[in-house]
Design a protein around this motif. Structure first.
Motif, mmCIF file in Angstrom:
data_model
loop_
_atom_site.group_PDB
_atom_site.id
_atom_site.type_symbol
_atom_site.label_atom_id
_atom_site.label_comp_id
_atom_site.label_asym_id
_atom_site.label_seq_id
_atom_site.Cartn_x
_atom_site.Cartn_y
_atom_site.Cartn_z
ATOM 1 N N ASP A 187 0.809 -1.217 0.000
ATOM 2 C CA ASP A 187 0.000 0.000 0.000
ATOM 3 C C ASP A 187 0.844 1.269 0.000
ATOM 4 N N VAL A 188 1.864 1.310 0.865
ATOM 5 C CA VAL A 188 2.691 2.520 0.928
ATOM 6 C C VAL A 188 3.542 2.651 -0.335
ATOM 7 N N GLY A 189 4.019 1.538 -0.869
ATOM 8 C CA GLY A 189 4.767 1.595 -2.119
ATOM 9 C C GLY A 189 3.898 2.061 -3.277
ATOM 10 N N ALA A 190 2.663 1.592 -3.319
ATOM 11 C CA ALA A 190 1.733 2.023 -4.379
ATOM 12 C C ALA A 190 1.430 3.511 -4.254
ATOM 13 N N ALA A 191 1.282 3.994 -3.028
ATOM 14 C CA ALA A 191 1.040 5.430 -2.820
ATOM 15 C C ALA A 191 2.258 6.244 -3.246
ATOM 16 N N ALA A 192 3.460 5.747 -2.965
ATOM 17 C CA ALA A 192 4.682 6.432 -3.399
ATOM 18 C C ALA A 192 4.778 6.433 -4.923
#
Length: 142
Positions: free
Chosen positions: A99-104
């Motif tokens: 999730d955090v990688g996708a947001a980045a």
């Protein structure tokens, strides 16, 4: 018409049987340590420290976007059969990384450094939560 129907039924049965007997198409190449050291640490550092040297050129943004995408996809690698330590907390922790990688990745597509910086707490939580659960002696000084 009966022959065509029989061929279709036989073909469908063959495909279902073949799919049920096929092994998973995924193959682990690196160890957990190699995955962490060679992929996850460098790509997470790119997110954590983007303010040190923010991307300016198109090439720099493309490079960062690739790192953010690798960070997101590394969470999927952690969920692979043979790597996942369990189907509960491990999967939740790995999903946090996705999730955090996708947001980045999305913020990089928008070339939004502030949005990437805003992900630091979320990325830190993903790392710390997993390491506290699964990395022996994490955070304990000798």
């Amino acid at each position: 018409m009966k022959i065509l129907g029989a061929v279709l039924v036989t073909g469908a049965a063959f495909l279902v049987g073949a799919a049920a007997q096929s092994p998973a198409p995924f193959q682990r190449v690196g160890s957990m340590s190699q995955l962490m050291v060679d992929i996850i640490y460098p790509t997470s550092d790119a997110v954590f420290y983007i303010d040190r040297q923010p991307p300016k050129t198109e090439k720099e943004w493309n490079d960062f976007r690739g790192q953010a995408l690798m960070l997101a996809e590394s969470g999927n690698l952690l969920m692979m059969e043979g790597r996942a330590r369990d189907q509960d907390q491990w999967m939740k922790d790995a999903k946090m990384l996705v999730d955090v990688g996708a947001a980045a990745f999305q913020a990089a597509q928008a070339k939004n450094v502030d949005a990437i910086l805003a992900l630091n707490d979320q990325l830190n939580a993903a790392c710390v939560t997993c390491h506290q659960q699964y990395r022996p002696n994490y955070g304990k000084r000798k």
